[in-house]
Design an enzyme around this catalytic site. Structure first.
Site, PDB file in Angstrom:
ATOM      1  N   GLU A 218      42.941  26.682  40.231  1.00  0.00           N
ATOM      2  CA  GLU A 218      44.383  26.454  40.234  1.00  0.00           C
ATOM      3  C   GLU A 218      45.137  27.496  39.419  1.00  0.00           C
ATOM      4  O   GLU A 218      45.719  27.187  38.375  1.00  0.00           O
ATOM      5  CB  GLU A 218      44.692  25.044  39.708  1.00  0.00           C
ATOM      6  CG  GLU A 218      44.204  23.947  40.636  1.00  0.00           C
ATOM      7  CD  GLU A 218      44.535  22.540  40.120  1.00  0.00           C
ATOM      8  OE1 GLU A 218      44.877  22.410  38.932  1.00  0.00           O
ATOM      9  OE2 GLU A 218      44.459  21.584  40.899  1.00  0.00           O
TER      10      GLU A 218
ATOM     11  N   CYS B  97      51.678  42.448  29.468  1.00  0.00           N
ATOM     12  CA  CYS B  97      52.487  42.187  30.658  1.00  0.00           C
ATOM     13  C   CYS B  97      53.757  43.023  30.651  1.00  0.00           C
ATOM     14  O   CYS B  97      54.248  43.433  31.706  1.00  0.00           O
ATOM     15  CB  CYS B  97      52.816  40.700  30.752  1.00  0.00           C
ATOM     16  SG  CYS B  97      51.398  39.707  31.263  1.00  0.00           S
TER      17      CYS B  97
ATOM     18  N   GLU C 224      40.136  19.257  46.182  1.00  0.00           N
ATOM     19  CA  GLU C 224      40.200  18.094  45.300  1.00  0.00           C
ATOM     20  C   GLU C 224      41.105  17.081  45.980  1.00  0.00           C
ATOM     21  O   GLU C 224      42.263  17.367  46.247  1.00  0.00           O
ATOM     22  CB  GLU C 224      40.770  18.449  43.912  1.00  0.00           C
ATOM     23  CG  GLU C 224      39.953  19.478  43.157  1.00  0.00           C
ATOM     24  CD  GLU C 224      40.496  19.765  41.745  1.00  0.00           C
ATOM     25  OE1 GLU C 224      41.408  19.040  41.297  1.00  0.00           O
ATOM     26  OE2 GLU C 224      40.008  20.705  41.117  1.00  0.00           O
TER      27      GLU C 224
ATOM     28  N   TRP D  72      47.685  12.209  34.516  1.00  0.00           N
ATOM     29  CA  TRP D  72      48.567  13.183  33.871  1.00  0.00           C
ATOM     30  C   TRP D  72      50.050  12.938  34.061  1.00  0.00           C
ATOM     31  O   TRP D  72      50.869  13.727  33.646  1.00  0.00           O
ATOM     32  CB  TRP D  72      48.216  14.598  34.329  1.00  0.00           C
ATOM     33  CG  TRP D  72      48.462  14.839  35.779  1.00  0.00           C
ATOM     34  CD1 TRP D  72      49.669  15.096  36.375  1.00  0.00           C
ATOM     35  CD2 TRP D  72      47.482  14.867  36.819  1.00  0.00           C
ATOM     36  NE1 TRP D  72      49.500  15.273  37.712  1.00  0.00           N
ATOM     37  CE2 TRP D  72      48.175  15.150  38.021  1.00  0.00           C
ATOM     38  CE3 TRP D  72      46.101  14.684  36.851  1.00  0.00           C
ATOM     39  CZ2 TRP D  72      47.505  15.238  39.242  1.00  0.00           C
ATOM     40  CZ3 TRP D  72      45.465  14.785  38.068  1.00  0.00           C
ATOM     41  CH2 TRP D  72      46.149  15.054  39.236  1.00  0.00           C
TER      42      TRP D  72
HETATM   43 ZN   LIG Z   1      50.425  38.694  29.468  1.00  0.00          ZN
END
Ligand SMILES: [Zn+2]
Ligand SMILES: [Zn+2]
Ligand SMILES: [Zn+2]
Lengths: 656, 656, 656
Positions: free
Chosen positions: C141, C155, C299, C307
């Site tokens: 995921e 980043c 799943e 959750w």
């Molecule tokens: Zn990053």
């Protein structure tokens, strides 16, 4: 009474500039504001200026006879500046505001100050004596996005210096703030923190002084630019565009202080963010009060905006109504924001006079209509007000810092008082609490929480000489440094008002009461706040109906000299209920006829001496106004009549 | 049963101290608590102590015969300390809490520990044997403003050390926490993080142990001060002021652990922050349970407070009612907070016995009335309880960490069980889950989610010997380290209760059901939680009415030895519905007459052997109480009667 | 159509593995997914691998004939990795995400990339050719817990590089983003910030490109693993488990891009987080659209999850219904999550096929029932769709970044269009906006806000060749870089649609209107958004009823070639009101009988050539379906009938 437009030539091809200028002039516009977000074009790299494009843009406007207001571009520093120097504000958590947006620079940051000085000097030298330039706008909406407060190291030091200047000694500061509470007695100036986040609260004195300091920081920053512009650009007006009194951070800045140095105030009028129809009128009256003179609307909402969760449609006629409302309340010019809806950046959904594709919107025609009407109308101006509301930013901040009842908003209280006057067509000035009161018959003072003995004496004199004074609850509770008085409440006012406050009561939403007049025939609901008044030399005027304070005094009045002093102890849903209205004899200043709901009445005088009225129908349905005597309607050039029908969002100008 | 007052002489001129002392004594007060926020006056610079002013303040009180409780001032370190050393807690985002307030220091910070030791030692040496000092309060409200948890580097290391002590080896810790889930098997102690923010959740074992560790940190910090005070101040009591069980962080600290080292518990009773009227009574009963002995109210709300969004008015009589409620439930002294409303700092709107200007408030007269009444009343004390509720902080934390249904509040469940008992006038002890149960007839255990085999055996024995036991849903689900048992639910309790839990169901707000007794004549609504019970050796007592689990068992009972074990599978709106009430035979302990709603009944014994009742009318209207037999009312000295009318917020003391 | 199970052997004793494997096989399961959270067991210290336990676990499964899907464990790096290297993502405030959980590593972090490469290579070498391994799941995921966006220094650099690759020159970037607005003209790539928090907004172009860059980062990260697996593990499928289209961060990742490199898509189907019953069906259809081929459910929610704020009970039959829904819409396998409810970690309340104690739950029997049924059923597959909805992540993001009306959700608009089709039993493909349209008769395009001229031409051709096209409001407004077009709206589509947009209106909740067909007989309510359409070459199809735009066109249609182009100007409560439905001639594709509410109809073909229907009753009550002609029901093996009663959550498979 002239119209103008906000324009961003840098966002459009140069060959479009003459087209735009011609359209503007053809529409009847007089002023064009430009330049206030163009720093990265004007100084594309550090120290290298490029004014050519702006010269050509101004020339294109000048050719069509348009007058230009030039903005200094310091609200949005160029990326190279943010990249070469750390000029970023720090938020309350000490994290830097990110670049990539606007208003992130700190007013106490040395590099930002130095580069501001350089760009403003360069622009002032370049354009200061340009024929087409009639005035300057400094920066843009100081404090917008709630940026008045900065928590950076430079501000930390500046705050400590500011405190030194205020208090002289640490002993005085410790005393003034009452740092004995919770053991924060400072033994060195460097120990004093900024109000960074704590889990418990900060000292209220520190919090209030931090707000004063922050407001002062921007006043000082503005002065830096002012001095440069005054020097290099003689005979041009200098203004700054304020933000009203509601959203966006307008509450963080003391606008009286900011206004003091300017030639006149201007403001950005986006009515849909206000607390109600009457709040727009209140904002106009506040703007006129900042310098007690007329002002400009430098940005007038032109239609749908883009920055709200819901951006409500603007029906036909409403922008015209807003325009006349401004002229009726003291605006000397109304400048629409913006000429053409933007293709770039953060405001793409914001409507303009033209669409993003250059085609005309409804506003094009509406603005043109106003321009044509203005040409035909005889000159007029608003009647002078004999009623004043006293306003104070430090009172606002003090209550924000500790409302005791979370719905207690100083601004809403001012608005509630204003609303009843507005609905009756009473002309009102909103002025600083410390101003002289000579020209008024009635003065209303909402929640003057901070004590000022000089003002108490002035108000006493005002009443003795025949004035009618209304003071509300939360009056004269705290000393200037935000500590509680050691006198009974209302301290220093108890003699004038003839009352003592026995108990203050913040009412949760499930406790709503009413108070009645003395013969019990009329009752009026109140909420949020109540004080149990004990008349000493005053007379009760209204009594409470419920709770354990029932039958105690809610409102008192006292005859003093030739005047009368009224104290209102509770927050009425309508803050001026019948008995209070009558005690203040407000009918003398109201419109002499029945005003329909949501129709605004502004009394005006024509230059020829005739009296008149400006009528604004805020409703979405037609409204019928029955005047007290026949009059002529000038916009439609209707003959004498006593009955006027206003279209939805319609305007009438009546001459008797 | 004595009264006292919290006093801040340092906030007022020295020449006022004798005046205040005289007024206090004249009012009938016995105790004065002082000093707990005076560090920056007591040690104005590092290492220089100034005790003179405090000596003089104590002397002024002593002259009037007042007994003094001295607070250690460590809840609010002086600015020089925060400035010279980094003692600041870090919040969950690792940002320092700002100084300028209180409770920002970290219990694991070496510098704070060292300076705490120094100031407490100095004070203990100076005042430890002072005649006027009868006791000490350590610090002030540990954990207030939710400060029990700190995320600083010192706490990080201390947490890892604490875990070493708990688990011995990393293998044991990895096993206990189940770090195999999501790949967090630790191969070095230094890898274990604090629960700083993640986007997904942390390991539940880590989270629960962090709460245990944090609570322990303050127990250890308290011990540091205790040892100094015990040494230097013999024959004085030592206490700490707790915060109830609701707001402010009281849920973060295991009060049983904190209470263990104290002579007795005291607490700060501000009823308006509670979950309802009965929650105040529950808090009193919890306080009595922390050491299973009487306690003090060290701060009693005296009227309007200042720290809530809405600070609700306090009607006449209510403070007196709260005072008697305390005496009726085990308070040996009730100390009002505070003598005079403060002019300085963060609590200016907080009411006191005197106003900020020194004039007496309603409380002055109300406290005086209580003092006079106490003089005339014959001594009494509460009847011993035969019913107990078992309470556990680790259960509370475990459910907070994973409620599964967000409205599932352990505290509210305890309160719901307590409420039904309270409304019927049943005397209840609230004690630690691990306590012996010998003296009780009925024991109720709300959501004992953590498994303890020893307790399971103790409860078994309790029932066999004739006790009535109620256990609710969420019973014995998890091992101590917050992992799920590998046994069927309720693990280790299935034999005693004779049931197996087939399914646990967190019900969203739109799913509300009901359960009925076996003959279907009575139905009782439930919400929030349901477990499908499969009776093995038990009998069903109630059945579900709706949903796919309709007709399955909601409540079971099992006869065991001479007693009975009841399991309740769902959260009833009234947690003890008829069939359950009857199965526990609770009527034996209830008031023998009909108690009107919101009238509190506390059974008491007089020293002379007579029985009696304390009646408290929490309503804003009068209440009529019809007793089961004639009695005398002692406060108003009324003759024998069977019918008593209580005024709004009125109190009656009945002697049979 | 096979069943599978997600299994964590590492969480259970090794001697339990054969027991579990035998139970799985006995139940009729075919696939077992394992390993995706086991990094800290597989590489217990840096560079030391331990594959023995996993070999044995796979062997235990293999013995029972189960096929294994092996997950790469990179979603949860081991503590030693986080401890030895800084691989943590930074949140928008530049604070590190804490370790101790999962998905906190940055896709552009060199150390994380290097260690990912190592563990995947080691696993691929070890297991790549293992007989029992039939496929791989990469990671788990991507983007879960909203982790697609990272604001770390790595980043930051990667973003600047990505922009260089996109735009080539800064001039191009400045032009594309319109940085002339608010003075953010960049003169060096290093000046470009990440969208860290500002008080005003960031440039919309930067914001949109940051989303593209972030999505691309994970596509690149996935490719890194793919290449290793392709090399070492020939003839095994490679997939990744997607998250649907609602919660959890699924909106942050362009799933078309992520799907491109995979053999097929799989996804995790937890229906209770969806926007409604039909949203689950929409998700299935979206999954099938990502590669335009069948997919897996990797799943499948097996019962109560853990959750959500409220974890709603799952009634009997519902998991079976979800399973058939998957098979009916294109799932080739449905894998239940998880075998046994976990004792450890963050998902302890999550139900499984077995309870935490190992005993079977309702799902055990329900899954077994499906397995048995599948054995008996003749093979079938869904009928090909002739209707398509075009979907685009960049459109979604663009509208998220500036919805103009805060309730304007792109996903909800797609859902609203889908809902009307679903309710009528129309088979729909949901495909990328840029896909060819050859196989469709009707194509619907919700809010294609970004302009693409190529697509405009393709749509033109589609209509000319006989297609029916629906385009909604907010069509072709912005250029790819998120700046407004300089063309009239809908830019480049005005010719095909034959309309011009005069005004766009975001409607606040208090403004709801209706539009009518031309003869005024039918009116349909709309909300949220309206555009005033000016037909140029089109004909009006519906007209507005209220407000100042009443009687203006709300919907238009234009005959083009052999087809028809419809533009819908407002957000109807039911997005395909009668006149629109008819203009698109959608009845041709709908079920030929009346479908009861909340009964889902999926048209299927049997391998033998017969036609059929899958009927799913989502209601909690029985549903009666009246077919248009007699048919056999295969699950219950009912004889020919025209009337079928579905139990609550019941399923029927009908063969004509
Ligand atoms: Zn990053
Ligand atoms: Zn600053
Ligand atoms: Zn700490």
């Amino acid at each position: 009474m002239k119209l103008g437009i906000d324009y961003y030539p840098e966002q459009w091809p140069e060959n479009r500039w003459p087209v735009d200028a011609r359209l503007m002039a053809g529409l009847g516009l007089s002023y064009v504001r430009i330049g206030e977000f163009a720093w990265s074009l004007l100084e594309p790299e550090e120290g290298r200026f490029d004014f050519g494009w702006l010269e050509r843009a101004i020339a294109a406007l000048q050719v069509e006879g348009l007058d230009v207001i030039l903005g200094t571009p310091t609200a949005a520093p160029p990326p190279w500046l943010t990249s070469n120097y750390d000029i970023l504000q720090r938020d309350a958590n000490r994290q830097p505001l990110a670049p990539g947006s606007r208003r992130y620079a700190c007013a106490n940051n040395a590099a930002y100050l130095e580069h501001s000085r350089r760009i403003v000097t360069a622009m002032a030298q370049q354009f200061g004596r340009h024929e087409a330039i009639v005035g300057w706008q400094i920066d843009n909406e100081f404090g917008c996005h709630r940026t008045t407060w900065c928590f950076c190291p430079a501000c930390h030091l500046a705050f400590q210096d500011w405190l030194k200047a205020q208090y002289g000694t640490l002993e005085a500061l410790n005393q003034a703030w009452g740092t004995v509470f919770w053991s924060t007695i400072y033994s060195d100036w460097s120990q004093i923190p900024l109000p960074w986040p704590t889990l418990a609260q900060h000292n209220p004195g520190l919090l209030l002084d931090f707000r004063r300091f922050s407001s002062d920081s921007w006043v000082r920053y503005q002065k830096l630019q002012l001095q440069i512009l005054r020097h290099h650009s003689p005979n041009r007006f200098i203004t700054h565009n304020f933000m009203g009194s509601g959203e966006g951070g307008a509450d963080q800045q003391d606008y009286y202080d900011l206004a003091a140095d300017l030639d006149f105030v201007s403001w950005d009028n986006y009515p849909q963010g206000s607390l109600g129809i009457e709040h727009v009128a209140l904002n106009h009256d506040m703007m006129r009060g900042f310098k007690r003179k007329n002002y400009w609307v430098m940005e007038q909402q032109p239609g749908v905006v883009n920055w709200r969760p819901y951006n409500r449609p603007v029906p036909p006629g409403l922008v015209r109504l807003w325009t006349y409302q401004g002229f009726g309340r003291g605006a000397e010019a109304v400048v629409y924001f913006r000429w053409r809806a933007g293709r770039f950046g953060q405001e793409q959904y914001h409507m303009g006079v033209l669409r993003q594709d250059g085609s005309p919107t409804r506003l094009y025609h509406e603005a043109g209509q106003v321009a044509q009407e203005l040409k035909k109308l005889p000159p007029f101006r608003r009647k002078a007000a004999q009623v004043a509301i006293l306003f104070d930013y430090a009172d606002w901040w003090t209550i924000q810092l500790d409302p005791h009842q979370q719905d207690f908003s100083y601004l809403k209280l001012v608005r509630d008082i204003y609303r009843d006057l507005w609905a009756a067509g009473v002309a009102v000035d909103v002025i600083r609490r410390s101003e002289p009161l000579d020209q008024y018959q009635v003065v209303l003072v909402p929640a003057p929480i901070l004590i000022d003995e000089t003002e108490a004496r002035r108000w006493q004199a005002f009443v003795e000489q025949g004035g009618r004074l209304l003071v509300t609850f939360r009056a004269f509770v705290k000393e200037r440094s935000n500590i509680w008085t050691d006198q009974p409440l209302p301290a220093w006012l108890d003699e004038l008002l003839g009352v003592r406050v026995e108990e203050y009561l913040g009412l949760p939403p499930d406790m709503r009461g009413a108070a009645r007049d003395l013969d019990g025939k009329r009752s009026f609901p109140y909420w949020r706040w109540a004080e149990v008044l004990v008349p000493t030399t005053a007379q009760p005027l209204m009594l409470y109906n419920q709770f354990y304070w029932r039958d105690r005094a809610a409102v008192t009045q006292r005859e003093v000299g030739r005047g009368r002093a009224v104290m209102v102890g509770c927050w009425f849903e309508h803050m001026l209920p019948g008995p209070v209205w009558e005690a203040l004899e407000l009918d003398r200043f109201a419109a002499p006829f029945q005003v329909p709901p949501d129709v605004e009445v502004i009394a005006i005088d024509f230059d020829g001496g005739e009296e008149g009225l400006l009528l604004l129908n805020h409703r979405s349905e037609p409204a019928l106004v029955q005047l007290h005597r026949p009059a002529a309607e000038l916009l439609l050039d209707l003959p004498l009549t006593q009955m006027i029908t206003l279209q939805p969002k319609g305007v009438a100008i009546v001459q008797f």
